[in-house]
Design an enzyme around this catalytic site. Structure first.
Site, PDB file in Angstrom:
ATOM      1  N   HIS A   1       1.514 -57.396 -11.990  1.00  0.00           N
ATOM      2  CA  HIS A   1       0.189 -56.765 -11.971  1.00  0.00           C
ATOM      3  C   HIS A   1      -0.641 -57.360 -10.845  1.00  0.00           C
ATOM      4  O   HIS A   1      -0.503 -58.545 -10.504  1.00  0.00           O
ATOM      5  CB  HIS A   1      -0.521 -56.931 -13.318  1.00  0.00           C
TER       6      HIS A   1
ATOM      7  N   ASP B   1      -4.177 -56.810 -10.813  1.00  0.00           N
ATOM      8  CA  ASP B   1      -5.541 -57.078 -11.247  1.00  0.00           C
ATOM      9  C   ASP B   1      -5.669 -58.548 -11.637  1.00  0.00           C
ATOM     10  O   ASP B   1      -4.685 -59.210 -11.988  1.00  0.00           O
ATOM     11  CB  ASP B   1      -5.947 -56.166 -12.403  1.00  0.00           C
TER      12      ASP B   1
ATOM     13  N   ASP C   1      -1.636 -66.219 -11.337  1.00  0.00           N
ATOM     14  CA  ASP C   1      -1.610 -65.060 -12.234  1.00  0.00           C
ATOM     15  C   ASP C   1      -2.121 -63.819 -11.521  1.00  0.00           C
ATOM     16  O   ASP C   1      -3.295 -63.502 -11.604  1.00  0.00           O
ATOM     17  CB  ASP C   1      -2.477 -65.387 -13.454  1.00  0.00           C
TER      18      ASP C   1
ATOM     19  N   GLU D   1      -4.759 -57.209 -17.253  1.00  0.00           N
ATOM     20  CA  GLU D   1      -5.708 -58.167 -17.804  1.00  0.00           C
ATOM     21  C   GLU D   1      -6.695 -57.545 -18.790  1.00  0.00           C
ATOM     22  O   GLU D   1      -7.492 -58.251 -19.394  1.00  0.00           O
ATOM     23  CB  GLU D   1      -6.502 -58.842 -16.668  1.00  0.00           C
TER      24      GLU D   1
ATOM     25  N   GLU E   1       5.910 -61.819 -15.446  1.00  0.00           N
ATOM     26  CA  GLU E   1       5.241 -63.125 -15.438  1.00  0.00           C
ATOM     27  C   GLU E   1       5.585 -63.935 -16.680  1.00  0.00           C
ATOM     28  O   GLU E   1       6.070 -63.403 -17.686  1.00  0.00           O
ATOM     29  CB  GLU E   1       3.738 -62.942 -15.340  1.00  0.00           C
TER      30      GLU E   1
END
Length: 444
Positions: A78, A80, A110, A145, A172
């Site tokens: 991701h 975001d 992240d 998120e 992740e």
């Protein structure tokens, strides 16, 4: 050929470029970052497709053709990131500064740093002209998120055909990590996640003038009882398949008193004294993955200082262990712990992940890490957070958290996700890119 390979951007440069896109969610606005990745891959000759529920928040699905000797492999990431408002940063959070051997910025851990490693590996394979055994699909998504509604959930529910025949997915690791005093370098491989069950508990009692002592069943006293019952955020201890294997392998890697303590906790997760020799951080992690957690986070009560409220509600962030645990069972345990009647509303109910899948692909991930870092120890782990890995199993895809980083003892970098001064060492990024490249070359 060597000239072409050398001209591909490395993970450090890619991480800096990705971090410089402000993709704070909310509101997201991931489009510019996703289009950057699309251009990068398209220019390298990799087929790409944009899939969007919201044009300002698109997703990219790219495919590198393989030799047809294995099912497609999915990498997902991701773009975001969480907000930085109210945090003090040493360097601007969207600068992507390269300072002191680190790339700084929101998303370094992240998870734009990990995406950079995936991209570097794909670009190198393309430059080499060596197709992997099976197609490699890269899904670059928005909105992880904040619930994944326009990101991975949208892809899984509306575009499942893009992932036909995919057997395994890698994303992740949700910040899973242990230090154990730095005795051995540990490489997490996340095989299971806790799932979110957010609740709102509401209870009632007699309202009245606040100048008098309150009866036992007054709402403020019930609130005190609830907060006291949940003072450490944990419910009853439990063993799970993933947790048991994690503790077994950690103990084997740490012979002596530490290993004995880990086995003692494995056999009796109620025995938290077994963790006394660990750091507070490590002990909290191990306790968190051996019980459901329930943390009160938002309290709504009263309208005036001199009036005892007749109703109070408390929002509770619940996280259920992986395994055959139901929301109804969790609520029943919560009510039993509180010891008084309350109305409970489910605000968010996360998707259930299947049990951990150990086997050839897990062994492949562990083998890549062992080859890249012979002194390191791959460890199956449970993450307390939820990631997009909870969604792809709905398509029958076994999902793993794999964020290979070469980290020394000291600062626990995985703790920097969502925190100020998020950063990642340059050597860790290049190690991760190498591991992703070796995974694609050696799969299955």
């Amino acid at each position: 050929m060597s000239h072409t390979v050398a001209s591909t951007p490395d993970a450090v440069t890619l991480a800096q470029q990705l971090i410089r896109f402000d993709t704070t969610n909310p509101p997201g606005h991931e489009a510019a970052c996703v289009r950057f990745v699309e251009s990068l891959l398209s220019d390298a000759g990799i087929a790409t497709r944009i899939v969007a529920k919201d044009p300002e928040r698109p997703n990219l699905v790219a495919r590198l053709p393989g030799r047809g000797e294995a099912p497609p492999l999915l990498l997902h990431a991701h773009v975001d990131v969480v907000p930085t408002a109210g945090q003090d940063w040493t360097h601007p959070p969207f600068s992507g500064d390269l300072r002191d051997g680190h790339v700084w910025g929101r998303g370094a851990i992240d998870m734009k740093g990990s995406l950079a490693g995936m991209l570097a590996a794909l670009l190198r394979l393309t430059a080499y002209g060596t197709p992997p055994a099976g197609d490699v699909i890269l899904a670059v998504v928005s909105d992880e998120e904040n619930g994944s509604a326009v990101g991975a959930r949208y892809l899984v529910q509306e575009h499942a055909h893009l992932f036909d025949r995919v057997a395994y997915a890698v994303g992740e690791d949700g910040g899973a990590g242990l230090e154990l005093g730095g005795r051995r370098r540990l490489h997490p491989i996340v095989v299971a996640e806790k799932r979110a069950v957010w609740l709102r508990a509401t209870f009632h009692g007699p309202a009245g003038h606040a100048s008098r002592v309150t009866p036992a069943h007054a709402a403020p006293r019930l609130l005190a009882r609830l907060l006291n019952a949940l003072d450490d955020g944990g419910l009853g201890p439990r063993s799970t398949e993933a947790g048991t294997r994690m503790l077994t392998e950690l103990a084997a890697a740490h012979p002596g008193p530490l290993g004995e303590a880990l086995l003692r906790f494995r056999d009796d997760p109620a025995d938290t004294a077994a963790l006394d020799a660990l750091s507070e951080r490590d002990a909290r992690y191990l306790c968190s993955v051996s019980r459901h957690t329930a943390n009160p986070t938002v309290i709504r009560a009263g309208t005036k200082t001199n009036v005892v409220p007749g109703e109070i509600s408390v929002d509770i962030d619940g996280r259920l262990l992986p395994g055959p645990f139901t929301t109804d069972g969790f609520i029943a345990e919560l009510k039993d712990r509180a010891g008084f009647p309350m109305d409970v509303e489910v605000l968010v109910e996360g998707e259930e992940m299947p049990g951990p899948v150990f086997g050839p692909f897990y062994d492949r991930l562990a083998g890549v890490l062992r080859a890249a870092d012979p002194d390191g120890i791959p460890v199956p782990m449970v993450t307390t957070a939820s990631t997009d890995a909870r969604l792809f199993p709905q398509l029958g895809i076994a999902s793993y958290g794999f964020m290979p980083l070469l980290l020394g003892a000291g600062l626990p970098y995985r703790d920097l996700l969502h925190a100020p001064d998020e950063r990642v060492p340059v050597q860790a990024l290049r190690f991760g890119a190498h591991c992703f490249e070796q995974l694609l070359l050696s799969y299955p």
